[in-house]
Design a protein around this motif. Structure first.
Motif, PDB file in Angstrom:
ATOM      1  N   PHE A  86      87.361 -24.593  -9.275  1.00 53.06           N
ATOM      2  CA  PHE A  86      86.920 -24.183  -7.942  1.00 53.06           C
ATOM      3  C   PHE A  86      85.528 -24.740  -7.633  1.00 53.06           C
ATOM      4  O   PHE A  86      85.239 -25.078  -6.489  1.00 53.06           O
ATOM      5  N   ASN A  87      84.691 -24.874  -8.646  1.00 49.29           N
ATOM      6  CA  ASN A  87      83.387 -25.510  -8.452  1.00 49.29           C
ATOM      7  C   ASN A  87      83.555 -26.967  -8.043  1.00 49.29           C
ATOM      8  O   ASN A  87      82.804 -27.473  -7.198  1.00 49.29           O
ATOM      9  N   ASP A  88      84.526 -27.645  -8.648  1.00 51.20           N
ATOM     10  CA  ASP A  88      84.811 -29.034  -8.261  1.00 51.20           C
ATOM     11  C   ASP A  88      85.236 -29.117  -6.795  1.00 51.20           C
ATOM     12  O   ASP A  88      84.819 -30.014  -6.070  1.00 51.20           O
ATOM     13  N   VAL A  89      86.080 -28.176  -6.386  1.00 48.46           N
ATOM     14  CA  VAL A  89      86.522 -28.153  -4.988  1.00 48.46           C
ATOM     15  C   VAL A  89      85.328 -27.873  -4.074  1.00 48.46           C
ATOM     16  O   VAL A  89      85.165 -28.522  -3.042  1.00 48.46           O
ATOM     17  N   LEU A  90      84.490 -26.929  -4.473  1.00 46.28           N
ATOM     18  CA  LEU A  90      83.315 -26.601  -3.660  1.00 46.28           C
ATOM     19  C   LEU A  90      82.378 -27.798  -3.541  1.00 46.28           C
ATOM     20  O   LEU A  90      81.803 -28.042  -2.468  1.00 46.28           O
ATOM     21  N   ALA A  91      82.240 -28.570  -4.610  1.00 45.31           N
ATOM     22  CA  ALA A  91      81.402 -29.769  -4.552  1.00 45.31           C
ATOM     23  C   ALA A  91      81.977 -30.792  -3.561  1.00 45.31           C
ATOM     24  O   ALA A  91      81.233 -31.475  -2.868  1.00 45.31           O
ATOM     25  N   PRO A  99      86.787 -22.143  -1.241  1.00 39.95           N
ATOM     26  CA  PRO A  99      86.256 -22.447  -2.571  1.00 39.95           C
ATOM     27  C   PRO A  99      85.007 -21.643  -2.911  1.00 39.95           C
ATOM     28  O   PRO A  99      84.797 -21.270  -4.062  1.00 39.95           O
ATOM     29  N   LYS A 100      84.206 -21.329  -1.905  1.00 38.38           N
ATOM     30  CA  LYS A 100      83.007 -20.531  -2.166  1.00 38.38           C
ATOM     31  C   LYS A 100      83.403 -19.119  -2.620  1.00 38.38           C
ATOM     32  O   LYS A 100      82.816 -18.562  -3.551  1.00 38.38           O
ATOM     33  N   LEU A 101      84.412 -18.541  -1.955  1.00 40.39           N
ATOM     34  CA  LEU A 101      84.914 -17.226  -2.379  1.00 40.39           C
ATOM     35  C   LEU A 101      85.533 -17.302  -3.768  1.00 40.39           C
ATOM     36  O   LEU A 101      85.348 -16.399  -4.592  1.00 40.39           O
ATOM     37  N   ALA A 102      86.261 -18.382  -4.033  1.00 42.99           N
ATOM     38  CA  ALA A 102      86.890 -18.538  -5.341  1.00 42.99           C
ATOM     39  C   ALA A 102      85.847 -18.669  -6.445  1.00 42.99           C
ATOM     40  O   ALA A 102      85.994 -18.077  -7.529  1.00 42.99           O
ATOM     41  N   VAL A 103      84.795 -19.423  -6.189  1.00 41.86           N
ATOM     42  CA  VAL A 103      83.709 -19.559  -7.176  1.00 41.86           C
ATOM     43  C   VAL A 103      83.036 -18.207  -7.387  1.00 41.86           C
ATOM     44  O   VAL A 103      82.764 -17.802  -8.522  1.00 41.86           O
ATOM     45  N   ALA A 104      82.780 -17.480  -6.297  1.00 33.85           N
ATOM     46  CA  ALA A 104      82.147 -16.164  -6.411  1.00 33.85           C
ATOM     47  C   ALA A 104      83.030 -15.204  -7.206  1.00 33.85           C
ATOM     48  O   ALA A 104      82.552 -14.503  -8.110  1.00 33.85           O
ATOM     49  N   ALA A 105      84.311 -15.169  -6.878  1.00 34.73           N
ATOM     50  CA  ALA A 105      85.222 -14.227  -7.549  1.00 34.73           C
ATOM     51  C   ALA A 105      85.383 -14.559  -9.028  1.00 34.73           C
ATOM     52  O   ALA A 105      85.376 -13.644  -9.866  1.00 34.73           O
ATOM     53  N   THR A 106      85.503 -15.837  -9.357  1.00 38.78           N
ATOM     54  CA  THR A 106      85.654 -16.173 -10.772  1.00 38.78           C
ATOM     55  C   THR A 106      84.343 -15.948 -11.518  1.00 38.78           C
ATOM     56  O   THR A 106      84.352 -15.528 -12.673  1.00 38.78           O
ATOM     57  N   ALA A 107      83.216 -16.181 -10.869  1.00 38.96           N
ATOM     58  CA  ALA A 107      81.920 -15.871 -11.500  1.00 38.96           C
ATOM     59  C   ALA A 107      81.829 -14.379 -11.764  1.00 38.96           C
ATOM     60  O   ALA A 107      81.369 -13.948 -12.834  1.00 38.96           O
ATOM     61  N   GLU A 108      82.288 -13.589 -10.809  1.00 42.43           N
ATOM     62  CA  GLU A 108      82.292 -12.130 -10.988  1.00 42.43           C
ATOM     63  C   GLU A 108      83.178 -11.733 -12.170  1.00 42.43           C
ATOM     64  O   GLU A 108      82.784 -10.896 -12.992  1.00 42.43           O
ATOM     65  N   LEU A 109      84.348 -12.345 -12.274  1.00 46.17           N
ATOM     66  CA  LEU A 109      85.248 -12.045 -13.396  1.00 46.17           C
ATOM     67  C   LEU A 109      84.642 -12.422 -14.743  1.00 46.17           C
ATOM     68  O   LEU A 109      84.949 -11.807 -15.764  1.00 46.17           O
ATOM     69  N   MET A 110      83.756 -13.437 -14.730  1.00 46.79           N
ATOM     70  CA  MET A 110      83.097 -13.870 -15.970  1.00 46.79           C
ATOM     71  C   MET A 110      81.791 -13.102 -16.208  1.00 46.79           C
ATOM     72  O   MET A 110      81.045 -13.424 -17.123  1.00 46.79           O
ATOM     73  N   ASN A 111      81.522 -12.097 -15.365  1.00 49.79           N
ATOM     74  CA  ASN A 111      80.282 -11.315 -15.431  1.00 49.79           C
ATOM     75  C   ASN A 111      79.042 -12.155 -15.189  1.00 49.79           C
ATOM     76  O   ASN A 111      77.961 -11.824 -15.661  1.00 49.79           O
ATOM     77  N   ASN A 112      79.183 -13.227 -14.449  1.00 48.73           N
ATOM     78  CA  ASN A 112      78.050 -14.043 -14.041  1.00 48.73           C
ATOM     79  C   ASN A 112      77.648 -13.566 -12.645  1.00 48.73           C
ATOM     80  O   ASN A 112      77.908 -14.207 -11.636  1.00 48.73           O
TER      81      ASN A 112
END
Length: 185
Positions: A86-91, A99-112
């Protein structure tokens, strides 16, 4: 149904219609993506992943393929790979919401939470119609101990939003969570 339509089109001479080699199993990136999406909707992430990898070999790398590879990774519980995709897509598509929501959600799932907070905040400040971002922002602020900030994000959901009542109820729950019932007035 989609998969049956694709199989039928291939058997019926799809290659001659779109002007590609009849022996080519991947005459079009679009068809590969539609087929991969159908497998994802059926929950068959491995078949979709195999098809997307073949499509990448055949057609080259594309932000659309990366998006579907991210979805595959999520279905296969590989959040780190999904986040990278998703970061690649956002780039490739820096102004796009998905992609911004996807990056945020996956970061949240990783506790980042710092990365998630940054993206949710940017989305919410940019467009108040992206209520998902308000809820994400509230979760990140709550996780960081900023109860007032979490409630503010939820209170900022416009009354015209269909999510207004859910945001208001969540704000109340946020305020009383973990408090002694005697303290709640």
């Amino acid at each position: 149904q989609t998969l049956d339509s694709i199989r039928s089109a291939r058997e019926g001479g799809l290659s001659s219609v779109i002007g590609t080699d009849p022996s080519d199993d991947h005459p079009s990136r679009e068809i590969d993506l539609i087929e991969a999406r159908a497998y994802l909707e059926l929950g068959d992430a491995q078949t979709a992943l195999d098809l997307l990898n073949q499509a990448t070999e055949h057609h080259g790398k594309s932000w659309r393929t990366e998006w579907f590879l991210g979805l595959c990774a999520l279905l296969m519980n590989d959040v780190e790979v999904a986040h990278a995709r998703f970061n690649d897509v956002l780039a490739a598509m820096p102004g796009e919401v998905a992609p911004k929501l996807a990056v945020a959600a996956t970061a949240e799932l990783m506790n980042n939470h710092d990365v998630a907070l940054q993206h949710y905040r940017t989305l919410w400040q940019t467009d108040r119609a992206i209520v998902t971002a308000a809820f994400g922002l509230a979760r990140m602020r709550f996780a960081g101990g900023d109860i007032d900030g979490a409630v503010k994000a939820l209170d900022d959901v416009p009354p015209t939003s269909r999510h207004y009542n859910a945001a208001s109820c969540t704000a109340i729950l946020t305020l009383v969570h973990g408090r002694d019932p005697a303290e709640v007035t």
